[in-house]
Motif scaffolding. Structure first.
Motif, short mmCIF file in Angstrom:
data_model
loop_
_atom_site.label_atom_id
_atom_site.label_comp_id
_atom_site.label_asym_id
_atom_site.label_seq_id
_atom_site.Cartn_x
_atom_site.Cartn_y
_atom_site.Cartn_z
N VAL A 67 -1.70 17.58 10.75
CA VAL A 67 -1.98 17.25 9.36
C VAL A 67 -1.21 16.00 8.93
O VAL A 67 -1.67 15.23 8.08
N GLY A 68 -0.04 15.78 9.52
CA GLY A 68 0.74 14.61 9.19
C GLY A 68 0.04 13.29 9.48
O GLY A 68 0.37 12.26 8.89
N ARG A 69 -0.94 13.30 10.38
CA ARG A 69 -1.68 12.08 10.70
C ARG A 69 -2.70 11.72 9.64
O ARG A 69 -3.20 10.60 9.61
N LEU A 70 -3.04 12.67 8.76
CA LEU A 70 -4.08 12.40 7.76
C LEU A 70 -3.67 11.29 6.81
O LEU A 70 -4.51 10.56 6.30
N ALA A 71 -2.37 11.16 6.54
CA ALA A 71 -1.91 10.10 5.64
C ALA A 71 -2.21 8.73 6.21
O ALA A 71 -2.40 7.76 5.47
N GLY B 290 3.54 4.92 -6.59
CA GLY B 290 2.16 5.35 -6.81
C GLY B 290 1.12 4.34 -6.42
O GLY B 290 -0.06 4.65 -6.41
N ARG B 291 1.53 3.10 -6.07
CA ARG B 291 0.57 2.05 -5.74
C ARG B 291 0.65 1.59 -4.29
O ARG B 291 0.03 0.60 -3.92
N LEU B 292 1.42 2.30 -3.50
CA LEU B 292 1.51 1.96 -2.08
C LEU B 292 0.18 2.27 -1.41
O LEU B 292 -0.32 3.39 -1.47
N ARG B 293 -0.42 1.26 -0.79
CA ARG B 293 -1.76 1.45 -0.24
C ARG B 293 -1.77 2.36 0.98
O ARG B 293 -2.70 3.13 1.17
N ASP B 294 -0.75 2.27 1.81
CA ASP B 294 -0.68 3.09 3.01
C ASP B 294 0.37 4.18 2.80
O ASP B 294 1.56 3.97 3.02
N ARG B 295 -0.07 5.35 2.39
CA ARG B 295 0.87 6.44 2.10
C ARG B 295 1.56 6.98 3.34
O ARG B 295 2.59 7.64 3.25
N GLY B 296 0.98 6.69 4.50
CA GLY B 296 1.60 7.13 5.73
C GLY B 296 2.93 6.47 6.00
O GLY B 296 3.68 6.93 6.88
N MET C 287 3.33 -6.38 -6.04
CA MET C 287 4.19 -6.72 -4.90
C MET C 287 3.99 -5.69 -3.80
O MET C 287 4.38 -4.55 -3.89
N THR C 288 3.30 -6.09 -2.71
CA THR C 288 2.99 -5.16 -1.65
C THR C 288 3.42 -5.66 -0.29
O THR C 288 3.23 -4.98 0.70
N ASP C 289 3.99 -6.86 -0.20
CA ASP C 289 4.42 -7.36 1.09
C ASP C 289 5.79 -6.77 1.42
O ASP C 289 6.42 -6.12 0.63
N ARG C 290 6.21 -7.09 2.64
CA ARG C 290 7.46 -6.52 3.15
C ARG C 290 8.64 -6.94 2.29
O ARG C 290 8.89 -8.12 2.07
N SER C 291 9.38 -5.97 1.79
CA SER C 291 10.55 -6.22 0.98
C SER C 291 11.78 -5.84 1.78
O SER C 291 11.73 -4.96 2.63
N PRO C 292 12.92 -6.49 1.52
CA PRO C 292 14.15 -6.08 2.21
C PRO C 292 14.64 -4.71 1.76
O PRO C 292 15.50 -4.12 2.40
N ASP C 293 14.09 -4.18 0.68
CA ASP C 293 14.51 -2.90 0.14
C ASP C 293 13.46 -1.83 0.41
O ASP C 293 12.27 -2.04 0.18
N ILE D 224 8.89 1.32 -4.15
CA ILE D 224 9.12 1.99 -2.88
C ILE D 224 8.36 1.22 -1.80
O ILE D 224 7.17 0.96 -1.94
N LEU D 225 9.08 0.75 -0.80
CA LEU D 225 8.54 -0.08 0.27
C LEU D 225 7.81 -1.29 -0.29
O LEU D 225 6.75 -1.69 0.18
#
Length: 269
Positions: free
Chosen positions: A104-108, A73-79, A1-7, A67-68
């Protein structure tokens, strides 16, 4: 599940700890997008472990943690997740300016080996301005006060333009002026729609920003409701900032890179 969730955060019967020892056990928790939540608890209650579990710094031993919209641990975009660790100052063997640390914050978002472009530089500049340090952009971080260095860490997290910002004891060990500056920053960030999850031992400086409290007691959630109710029902949660011992593990904190690497803070995701 990687699409937008309400949570933004969702735990179901979750147990989190280190190696095979649970510190937080059988916890249910949902945080909606845009909420501003304080995570409170006495020293050793497990509140920091709970936050670390969302970042991959502690092990999920059972249950479900998302999370999102993605398993931890499987969120593709850690940023999409910003993190301000339980640390008061910025330190490093190589001298770095405020601009370099925040960049450095942009590296994510961009990756370690991709050059950062004009939009990234804009994001860095806006993040530094947001914490009130625009006039110190080219100064060495080591020359700043402890409270100012703490604000640099916040700017570093904001530079990635996160949807969820997790902070561990952001007001501990800093002066009243820096606490007030941080509260003003977080008020603007929250108003822009970013979800806030703040582990803290004193809600006073952030009481106008954080509207919900989750109290962790002996590894369980004993209260979940309005911030004012946590104080009246469960007493004062002023505890020391070092709650759970540091443990080895995957670090979601930004890497210590000082190279000159640089979408606006309100940019699209």
């Amino acid at each position: 599940m990687t699409d937008r969730s309400p949570d933004a955060v969702r735990l179901r019967d979750a147990s989190i700890g280190y190696e095979d020892v649970p510190i937080v056990a059988h916890v249910d928790l949902t945080v909606r997008h845009g909420e501003a939540v304080a995570v409170l608890g006495s020293n050793g209650s497990g509140k920091t472990t709970l936050a670390r579990g969302l970042l991959g710094l502690a092990t999920v031993l059972g249950g479900d943690v998302e999370i999102l919209g993605a398993p931890v641990g499987r969120l593709r975009d850690r940023g999409r997740i910003g993190y301000v660790p339980q640390r008061h100052t910025v330190s490093g063997a190589v001298p770095a300016t405020v601009r370099e640390v925040v960049a450095v914050g942009r590296l994510a978002r961009r990756g370690l080996y991709r050059r950062l472009g004009p939009a990234d530089r804009v994001a860095v500049g806006e993040a530094v301005a947001a914490v009130g340090l625009a006039d110190r952009m080219e100064e060495p971080v080591a020359s700043l006060s402890g409270g100012q260095q703490r604000r640099v860490l916040v700017a570093r997290a904001l530079a990635a333009q996160p949807e969820l910002l997790i902070m561990d004891e952001p007001t501990a060990g800093v002066d009243a002026a820096s606490q007030q500056a941080l509260a003003e920053v977080l008020a603007r960030v929250s108003a822009a729609g970013t979800t806030l999850l703040v582990v803290t031992h004193e809600t006073g400086p952030l009481a106008e920003v954080l509207t919900r409290a989750v109290v962790v007691d002996q590894g369980r959630i004993s209260y979940d409701g309005p911030l004012a109710g946590a104080a009246t029902t469960h007493g004062d949660h002023h505890c020391g900032p070092a709650e759970d011992p540091a443990r080895p593990g995957y670090r979601m904190d930004q890497p210590s890179v000082t190279a000159r690497v640089l979408r606006p803070l309100g940019g699209g995701r």
